[in-house]
Design a protein around this motif. Structure first.
Motif, PDB file in Angstrom:
ATOM      1  N   VAL A  76      -7.622   8.449   0.313  1.00 23.40           N
ATOM      2  CA  VAL A  76      -6.907   8.764  -0.922  1.00 23.40           C
ATOM      3  C   VAL A  76      -5.406   8.594  -0.724  1.00 23.40           C
ATOM      4  CG1 VAL A  76      -6.359  10.610  -2.555  1.00 23.40           C
ATOM      5  CG2 VAL A  76      -8.711  10.309  -1.750  1.00 23.40           C
ATOM      6  N   PHE A  77      -4.923   9.056   0.393  1.00 25.93           N
ATOM      7  CA  PHE A  77      -3.499   8.975   0.697  1.00 25.93           C
ATOM      8  C   PHE A  77      -3.032   7.523   0.725  1.00 25.93           C
ATOM      9  CE2 PHE A  77       0.043   8.696   3.658  1.00 25.93           C
ATOM     10  CZ  PHE A  77       0.879   9.718   3.242  1.00 25.93           C
ATOM     11  N   LYS A  96      -4.581   4.910  -0.521  1.00 22.68           N
ATOM     12  CA  LYS A  96      -4.817   4.259  -1.809  1.00 22.68           C
ATOM     13  C   LYS A  96      -3.678   4.539  -2.786  1.00 22.68           C
ATOM     14  CE  LYS A  96      -8.155   3.848  -5.572  1.00 22.68           C
ATOM     15  NZ  LYS A  96      -9.463   4.315  -6.120  1.00 22.68           N
ATOM     16  N   GLU A  97      -3.183   5.767  -2.793  1.00 22.15           N
ATOM     17  CA  GLU A  97      -2.053   6.113  -3.662  1.00 22.15           C
ATOM     18  C   GLU A  97      -0.813   5.292  -3.299  1.00 22.15           C
ATOM     19  OE1 GLU A  97      -1.446  10.264  -3.302  1.00 22.15           O
ATOM     20  OE2 GLU A  97      -3.228  10.810  -4.473  1.00 22.15           O
ATOM     21  N   ARG A  98      -0.610   5.083  -2.046  1.00 15.36           N
ATOM     22  CA  ARG A  98       0.554   4.308  -1.630  1.00 15.36           C
ATOM     23  C   ARG A  98       0.398   2.840  -2.002  1.00 15.36           C
ATOM     24  NH1 ARG A  98       3.022   1.268   2.021  1.00 15.36           N
ATOM     25  NH2 ARG A  98       1.063   0.716   3.007  1.00 15.36           N
ATOM     26  N   ARG A  99      -0.809   2.305  -1.822  1.00 16.96           N
ATOM     27  CA  ARG A  99      -1.041   0.910  -2.195  1.00 16.96           C
ATOM     28  C   ARG A  99      -0.892   0.700  -3.698  1.00 16.96           C
ATOM     29  NH1 ARG A  99      -5.350   1.292   1.616  1.00 16.96           N
ATOM     30  NH2 ARG A  99      -6.822   1.641  -0.103  1.00 16.96           N
ATOM     31  N   ALA A 100      -1.204   1.745  -4.477  1.00 22.59           N
ATOM     32  CA  ALA A 100      -1.104   1.639  -5.932  1.00 22.59           C
ATOM     33  C   ALA A 100       0.334   1.736  -6.426  1.00 22.59           C
ATOM     34  CB  ALA A 100      -1.950   2.721  -6.592  1.00 22.59           C
ATOM     35  N   GLY A 145       2.413   4.341  -5.612  1.00 24.96           N
ATOM     36  CA  GLY A 145       2.901   5.710  -5.539  1.00 24.96           C
ATOM     37  C   GLY A 145       3.601   5.963  -4.221  1.00 24.96           C
ATOM     38  N   PRO A 179       3.172   8.870  -1.909  1.00 30.78           N
ATOM     39  CA  PRO A 179       2.526  10.155  -1.606  1.00 30.78           C
ATOM     40  C   PRO A 179       3.250  10.918  -0.517  1.00 30.78           C
ATOM     41  CG  PRO A 179       1.286   8.347  -0.646  1.00 30.78           C
ATOM     42  CD  PRO A 179       2.369   7.731  -1.461  1.00 30.78           C
ATOM     43  N   GLY A 201     -10.928   7.277  -2.923  1.00 26.13           N
ATOM     44  CA  GLY A 201     -10.442   7.750  -4.212  1.00 26.13           C
ATOM     45  C   GLY A 201     -11.266   8.878  -4.796  1.00 26.13           C
ATOM     46  N   LYS A 212      -9.214  17.254  -2.051  1.00 23.95           N
ATOM     47  CA  LYS A 212      -8.408  17.889  -1.025  1.00 23.95           C
ATOM     48  C   LYS A 212      -8.795  19.354  -0.885  1.00 23.95           C
ATOM     49  CE  LYS A 212      -4.520  14.770  -1.686  1.00 23.95           C
ATOM     50  NZ  LYS A 212      -3.073  14.644  -1.917  1.00 23.95           N
TER      51      LYS A 212
END
Length: 436
Positions: free
Chosen positions: A372-373, A375-379, A381, A383, A409, A413
Motif C-alpha cells: 500500500v505504501f 502503491k501510494e507513492r507510485r500513484a 502521492g 506517503p 491496495g 493498517k
C-alpha cells in the motif's frame, strides 16, 4: 651642468675600483655604482650559508642577486628570475606600490593580510584529501550483481554451520507439524540455505564486491559520488557504531549489508531509505541508521527461520525476494512508529521487541502494508513524508517480479502499538547486533 660634463662624471664614477673574487664557493663584492638612470646599486655581503655554498651574496635594492650577476652598466645582464613571494619579502613590491615612499600603517596591515593568505594557500599543498580514489570512484553495485557473486562463490564451509529452521522436539514438533505454517517447497531449499550462508559470511577486504557494497551504501545515503576510506569515523555518520562496519555485523553477517544495499539501490525504496536516514539524524529522535537496519535483518532472518514466510515464499516461488521485501516492510513499520509516536533512542529496546513480535505474528500484513505504501507513492502521492528520487538507478529487485504481488491496495493498517515489552533476544540469537 652640461650633458658632456654629466657623462664625464658618470664615467669617472664607473671607473671606481671593484673587488671581486669570482671563486665558485666564495664571492665578496663591495661596490657602489650610480647608473645612468640614477638608481643606486649597493652590494652587501650576506652572513648565512646556503647548503654549504657561498656565504656572501650581493644585494641590489633589497633583492639578492645570484652568482655571476654583472652590473647593468657594464654588461646589461638581466636580473635572475625570482618568485613574486621573494620580491614581496624583500620589500620591492611594497616600494613599487607605494611609489618609492615608506608604506603607511593601513598598507602594512593589508600586506600582512596578503602574506597570511599566501601562507595559507601554500599550506594547501600539504593537505591530504580525506577521500580516496576521488578521481576514479568505485562504480555502484546493484543488488542483483552482488547476489550473483554469492551464487557463484563456493560457500560450502559456511553452509555446514547454518541453522535454517528451528529445532523442535516432542510436543512442540507435533504441534508445529499439525498446526504450524506449511513447509518450504523442496525446490526453494537451496535458495533458503544460500540466504543463511550469506548471513554467516564476514566482510572480506580483499573482495572487490564486498568493498563496492560498502561504498554504494555510503554514497547512496550521503549523496556523494566520491569513495570513502575503508576505516574511519565517517561510518558513524550513517549509523555504524565505530570506524569499521564489519564489527556491527555479528549475527547477520554480510546479509545485513545486502539488505541495506537493496533498500538504497531499488528506486522504489530509495526515497524511504533517505526518509529513514533523515529521521535518524533528528536532534531528539535520532538513532543509528545502520545498526537499526541490521536489527531489521536479524528480525527478518528469525521470521524466515521460524517458517512464518514459507507460505509466501511458496506462493511466489522465491525466497530472496520475499525476504528482501519483508526486511523493508519491517523497517517501514519501525519508521512509522518511531516518527508518529515521537520515540527516542531510550525507547529503542521496547520498540525493537514489539516490532519483532508483531512481525512474527503478522508477516502477511507487514508485506501488504508495504504494498500500500509503495502503491501510494507510485500513484503520485507522498506517503508519510517520502518523495520520489530522480537520481535513482534502474531497479535492482530480488529474483521475483513486483507484478506477481497480489492483494496490493487492499491491506488495512493495524492499530498503533504501545511499547511495553522488554528487548530480549531469543537464546539462539545471543551475541548478535542490537541497540544498547
Amino acid at each position: 651642468m652640461t650633458s658632456e660634463a654629466f657623462r664625464g662624471q658618470n664615467q669617472e664614477h664607473t671607473r671606481q675600483p671593484t673587488r671581486s673574487h669570482a671563486m665558485e664557493e666564495d664571492i665578496d663584492v663591495t661596490s657602489h655604482i650610480e647608473g645612468l638612470n640614477g638608481l643606486s646599486h649597493e652590494c652587501k655581503p650576506l652572513e648565512e650559508l646556503t647548503n654549504g655554498h657561498s656565504n656572501h651574496k650581493p644585494v641590489m635594492n633589497g633583492v639578492i642577486i645570484g652568482h655571476n650577476v654583472k652590473d647593468h652598466t657594464n654588461a646589461g645582464a638581466p636580473l635572475r628570475s625570482l618568485p613574486i613571494s621573494a620580491l614581496k619579502q624583500n620589500g620591492l613590491l611594497q616600494t613599487l606600490a607605494a611609489g618609492g615612499d615608506q608604506p603607511k600603517p593601513a598598507e602594512e596591515k593589508e600586506n600582512a593580510e596578503l602574506e597570511k593568505a599566501r601562507q595559507e594557500w601554500d599550506a594547501l599543498e600539504n593537505i591530504q584529501p580525506a577521500l580516496t580514489e576521488d578521481s576514479n570512484p568505485t562504480p555502484l553495485i546493484p543488488f542483483n550483481e552482488a547476489l550473483q557473486y554469492f551464487q557463484t562463490t563456493d560457500l560450502g564451509d559456511l553452509l555446514k554451520n547454518i541453522q535454517p529452521t528451528i529445532r523442535r522436539t516432542g510436543l512442540a514438533a507435533i504441534t508445529h507439524f499439525l498446526f504450524g505454517p506449511p513447509r518450504l517447497h523442496r525446490e526453494l531449499l537451496e535458495e533458503r540455505d544460500l540466504v543463511f550462508a550469506i548471513a554467516q559470511c564476514p566482510v572480506d577486504n580483499s573482495q572487490t564486491v564486498h568493498m563496492r557494497v560498502l561504498q554504494t551504501i555510503y554514497k547512496r545515503l550521503i549523496g556523494s559520488r566520491l569513495d570513502c576510506p575503508r576505516f574511519g569515523a565517517h561510518w558513524e555518520n550513517i549509523g555504524f557504531q565505530g570506524t569499521d562496519p564489519a564489527t556491527d555485523l555479528r549475527g547477520t553477517g554480510f546479509l545485513g549489508l545486502m539488505h541495506t544495499l537493496y533498500l538504497v539501490m531499488d528506486p522504489e525504496t530509495l526515497p524511504l531509505a533517505r526518509d529513514i536516514y533523515k529521521l535518524s539524524q533528528h536532534p531528539t529522535q535520532n538513532f543509528p541508521f545502520s545498526v537499526m537496519s541490521i536489527n531489521m535483518t536479524r528480525i527478518a532472518l528469525q521470521v524466515l527461520r521460524e517458517e512464518a514466510l514459507s507460505k509466501e515464499c511458496n506462493r511466489r516461488q522465491q525466497v530472496v525476494g520475499v525476504l528482501n521485501e519483508f526486511y523493508v516492510a519491517t523497517y517501514l513499520h519501525l519508521y512509522q512508529l518511531w516518527k508518529t509516536q515521537q520515540k527516542t533512542i531510550a525507547d529503542s529496546g521496547f520498540v525493537l521487541k514489539e516490532v519483532e513480535l508483531f512481525a512474527k505474528k503478522n508477516p502477511k500484513q507487514m508485506l501488504r502494508r508495504l504494498e500500500v505504501f509503495l502503491k501510494e507513492r507510485r500513484a503520485g502521492g507522498v506517503p508519510r513524508g517520502t518523495s520520489p528520487d530522480s537520481q535513482a538507478q534502474q531497479p535492482s529487485p530480488s529474483l521475483g517480479e513486483r507484478g506477481a504481488r497480489a492483494g496490493a491496495g487492499h491491506g488495512s493498517k493495524g492499530k498503533e502499538m504501545h511499547f511495553t515489552g522488554v528487548c530480549d533476544l531469543p537464546p539462539d540469537m545471543e551475541g548478535e547486533a542490537r541497540l544498547i
